[in-house]
Scaffold this motif. Structure first.
Motif, short mmCIF file in Angstrom:
data_model
loop_
_atom_site.label_atom_id
_atom_site.label_comp_id
_atom_site.label_asym_id
_atom_site.label_seq_id
_atom_site.Cartn_x
_atom_site.Cartn_y
_atom_site.Cartn_z
N LYS A 57 -41.50 16.76 17.69
CA LYS A 57 -41.89 16.39 16.33
C LYS A 57 -41.24 15.08 15.94
CE LYS A 57 -42.50 21.14 14.61
NZ LYS A 57 -42.09 22.11 13.56
N ILE A 58 -41.87 14.37 15.02
CA ILE A 58 -41.28 13.16 14.45
C ILE A 58 -40.70 13.52 13.09
CG2 ILE A 58 -41.71 10.86 13.51
CD1 ILE A 58 -43.84 10.43 15.54
N LEU A 59 -39.46 13.11 12.88
CA LEU A 59 -38.79 13.38 11.61
C LEU A 59 -38.42 12.05 10.97
CD1 LEU A 59 -37.82 15.86 10.00
CD2 LEU A 59 -35.58 15.57 11.06
N THR A 60 -38.75 11.90 9.71
CA THR A 60 -38.40 10.69 8.96
C THR A 60 -37.25 11.01 8.01
OG1 THR A 60 -40.67 9.88 9.06
CG2 THR A 60 -39.24 8.93 7.36
N PHE A 61 -36.16 10.21 8.11
CA PHE A 61 -34.96 10.44 7.32
C PHE A 61 -34.76 9.36 6.27
CE2 PHE A 61 -33.58 13.04 10.93
CZ PHE A 61 -32.91 14.07 10.29
N GLU A 62 -34.41 9.78 5.09
CA GLU A 62 -33.77 8.89 4.14
C GLU A 62 -32.28 8.87 4.48
OE1 GLU A 62 -35.01 7.10 1.74
OE2 GLU A 62 -37.08 7.83 1.56
N TYR A 63 -31.59 7.84 4.04
CA TYR A 63 -30.16 7.72 4.35
C TYR A 63 -29.39 8.92 3.80
CZ TYR A 63 -25.61 5.48 4.88
OH TYR A 63 -24.32 5.19 5.24
N LYS A 64 -28.58 9.54 4.65
CA LYS A 64 -27.74 10.69 4.35
C LYS A 64 -28.55 11.97 4.04
CE LYS A 64 -23.84 8.05 2.50
NZ LYS A 64 -22.91 7.89 1.36
N GLU A 65 -29.83 11.93 4.30
CA GLU A 65 -30.67 13.10 4.01
C GLU A 65 -30.50 14.16 5.10
OE1 GLU A 65 -35.45 14.17 3.39
OE2 GLU A 65 -34.81 12.22 4.18
N GLU A 66 -30.66 15.44 4.74
CA GLU A 66 -30.68 16.52 5.71
C GLU A 66 -31.98 17.29 5.60
OE1 GLU A 66 -27.24 18.95 4.90
OE2 GLU A 66 -28.42 20.36 3.70
N GLN A 67 -32.45 17.79 6.76
CA GLN A 67 -33.71 18.53 6.77
C GLN A 67 -33.59 19.75 7.67
OE1 GLN A 67 -37.41 16.39 7.14
NE2 GLN A 67 -36.45 14.42 6.64
N ILE A 68 -34.25 20.82 7.25
CA ILE A 68 -34.34 22.02 8.09
C ILE A 68 -35.43 21.78 9.14
CG2 ILE A 68 -34.95 24.46 8.14
CD1 ILE A 68 -33.85 24.71 5.31
N VAL A 69 -35.07 21.90 10.41
CA VAL A 69 -36.03 21.62 11.48
C VAL A 69 -36.48 22.87 12.21
CG1 VAL A 69 -35.21 19.27 11.81
CG2 VAL A 69 -34.14 21.14 13.10
N MET A 70 -35.78 23.99 12.02
CA MET A 70 -36.18 25.25 12.65
C MET A 70 -35.70 26.41 11.80
SD MET A 70 -35.15 26.86 16.40
CE MET A 70 -36.30 25.92 17.40
N LYS A 71 -36.62 27.26 11.41
CA LYS A 71 -36.25 28.48 10.69
C LYS A 71 -36.14 29.63 11.68
CE LYS A 71 -38.26 27.15 6.25
NZ LYS A 71 -39.19 27.53 5.15
N LEU A 72 -35.15 30.52 11.45
CA LEU A 72 -34.86 31.58 12.42
C LEU A 72 -34.95 32.95 11.76
CD1 LEU A 72 -31.73 29.93 14.07
CD2 LEU A 72 -34.10 29.84 14.86
N ASP A 73 -35.28 33.93 12.58
CA ASP A 73 -35.26 35.33 12.16
C ASP A 73 -33.94 35.92 12.62
OD1 ASP A 73 -35.58 38.00 11.65
OD2 ASP A 73 -37.51 38.20 12.68
N SER A 74 -33.03 36.14 11.73
CA SER A 74 -31.68 36.58 12.10
C SER A 74 -31.70 37.93 12.81
CB SER A 74 -30.79 36.67 10.86
OG SER A 74 -31.33 37.58 9.91
N ASP A 75 -32.74 38.73 12.61
CA ASP A 75 -32.79 40.07 13.22
C ASP A 75 -32.98 40.02 14.73
OD1 ASP A 75 -32.46 41.23 10.74
OD2 ASP A 75 -34.62 41.44 10.38
N VAL A 76 -33.56 38.94 15.26
CA VAL A 76 -33.85 38.88 16.69
C VAL A 76 -32.84 38.04 17.46
CG1 VAL A 76 -36.31 39.19 16.25
CG2 VAL A 76 -35.39 36.87 16.49
N LEU A 77 -31.88 37.45 16.79
CA LEU A 77 -30.91 36.59 17.47
C LEU A 77 -29.81 37.43 18.11
CD1 LEU A 77 -30.44 33.66 14.93
CD2 LEU A 77 -32.04 33.84 16.85
#
Length: 498
Positions: free
Chosen positions: A457-477
């Motif tokens: 994937k391509i991710l575009t950042f603003e300076y100092k920005e943070e982004q969620i790139v993967m959501k997880l199902d805690s029950d299967v980890l």
């Protein structure tokens, strides 16, 4: 017994007369009746119905039909014990690799190899011996014995995983599909560090595509995550070339660690009798290389007579992701393993890329081209030992921008990390990065139990920005868990950046 009879009936098919690699069904034969003094094989040898002048052109499927018509009955176990192991009533001998087997034409016709021979020699009594000249070194008497025996029983005979490649070789030579399928099933279920390389080679040789794919995927996942002296000794040049090339190789730490893996693998390749632990291996490899290079002037190891064969493998290293770091670059310079002619253009390219980035405010890659990414992304990874929140960074020098990675049970976050820097590249308000995040869990046998990936994937950042790139199902980890990343920070449109 019904299955055995059905195989006999299927021998009527024309595939027996013109045997093919696939579709040759198994058959079995029922030797005798208690109400007769002579057994059925003896009757076959003397009966005018089979060998009489009026039936000079009789083929094996007609003889099998004759046997079935006689309704002679015997259990599969008895056929294996009495006819195969004890050799009772044998009407043909097979000689190969210094051993002789007393067998029966009616069972051998299940082999596509022998069906083609027996259709011309069935009625000729003087053809009582067939000499096999076997040039395939993978085939031994044990594997031949196994395949011959499989022709006499419905049940799958016992075979250990380490014996499978030899049995597969014999089964492919004799074209016994049932045994080939048995070997394929065992291979798929028993891939581990002791079998994976032999399985891969066998699958490649005998065109078992699914097995070959599974073995390669196992190696991509385990080569660096679960290193082993025994495993490294088994990986040949061609296979290591393909592994080093792949962007799917799960790299622990970063690209310099791929170089280290190749270095210790090369040491074991040249010193196969070395015995020691993984902890000792790198130091021994470094000492050996240092001693060797003490007697060599002006050339690298890969330019020496011993090192030439390893050049294609080491060329697949992504040096642009090694030389940005001073410590990693120092290792390359001190080892003198890599030719300077390889490194000098990389130094130039990276310097020019840095200048362009700072001078023109390059914002990074605009398009995803997976064929280009296969050879160019930065590969890195780490272990998540237990549940919790983890934050770390993978430095990429001044060619990109600093990224901070955060892992929790709920998600993976990328953040453009603040960094003190006078260069304009550090202060661009918008930057692009191509990334791929992959999570993998293993069981105690080093088999993957969980895998999740974002894809590229391509991710575009603003300076100092943070982004969620993967959501997880805690029950299967489950933990421990490995997280692997592929990053690209520069535009590949410029060939110098490749």
């Amino acid at each position: 017994m019904g299955l055995l009879v059905s195989r006999v009936l299927r021998c009527r098919d024309s595939s027996l007369l013109e045997p093919q690699p696939e579709g040759i069904a198994g058959a079995s034969y029922i030797p005798g009746s208690r109400k007769r003094k002579r057994n059925s094989l003896e009757e076959l040898a003397t009966s005018s119905n089979v060998h009489g002048p009026q039936n000079q052109g009789m083929y094996p499927h007609q003889v099998l039909n004759y046997i079935y018509w006689k309704r002679v009955k015997i259990s599969s176990n008895d056929a294996y014990q009495n006819l195969f192991l004890d050799g009772h009533d044998s009407d043909i001998k097979i000689r190969a690799l210094g051993r002789t087997w007393c067998l029966h034409k009616v069972f051998l016709c299940q082999s596509g190899y022998f069906a083609n021979i027996l259709k011309d020699t069935w009625r000729e009594s003087h053809h009582g011996v067939i000499n096999l000249i076997i040039k395939n070194e993978d085939i031994d008497t044990r594997s031949l014995h196994f395949v011959f025996g499989a022709l006499y029983t419905d049940a799958d005979l016992s075979i250990t995983p380490l014996e499978v490649p030899q049995v597969l070789a014999a089964a492919c030579l004799l074209r016994v599909d049932r045994v080939i399928q048995q070997c394929e099933g065992i291979m798929k279920e028993t891939i581990n560090r002791n079998t994976v390389c032999s399985y891969y080679l066998a699958a490649e040789t005998y065109r078992l595509k699914a097995v070959k794919t599974r073995c390669f995927e196992w190696l991509l996942c385990n080569l660096m995550v679960h290193p082993s002296v025994a495993l490294y000794k088994e990986v040949d040049l061609k296979l290591m070339y393909l592994l080093a090339l792949s962007s799917d190789l799960l790299v622990m730490q970063k690209e310099i660690d791929v170089y280290t893996t190749l270095k210790i693998w090369m040491f074991l390749y040249l010193n196969p009798c070395w015995n020691g632990t993984m902890k000792q291996l790198l130091q021994h490899a470094n000492n050996w290389l240092s001693t060797h290079m003490a007697y060599v002037d002006n050339i690298s190891f890969l330019e020496s007579e011993e090192g030439l064969i390893f050049q294609p493998v080491f060329k697949k290293l992504r040096f642009q992701h090694i030389i940005y770091d001073l410590t990693s670059t120092t290792i390359l310079e001190q080892d003198r393993l890599i030719p300077m002619a390889w490194l000098s253009p990389i130094y130039k390219q990276q310097w020019l890329t840095l200048l362009r980035t700072q001078e023109y405010g390059v914002i990074g890659p605009q398009v995803i081209n997976e064929q280009e990414l296969e050879e160019c992304t930065m590969r890195c990874g780490t272990m998540i030992p237990k549940d919790g929140r983890y934050t770390w960074k993978w430095s990429v020098g001044r060619l990109g921008f600093p990224l901070r990675v955060t892992f929790t049970r709920q998600c993976v976050i990328l953040r453009q990390r603040c960094q003190r820097c006078d260069g304009s590249a550090c202060h661009n308000h918008i930057r692009n990065v191509i990334f791929r995040i992959t999570l993998v869990c293993f069981d105690s046998n080093k088999r993957v139990t969980f895998r999740k990936t974002t894809g590229y994937k391509i991710l575009t950042f603003e300076y100092k920005e943070e982004q969620i790139v993967m959501k997880l199902d805690s029950d299967v980890l489950t933990f421990p868990m490995c997280i692997f990343c592929n990053f690209l920070f520069v535009n590949l449109g410029n060939a110098e950046n490749k």
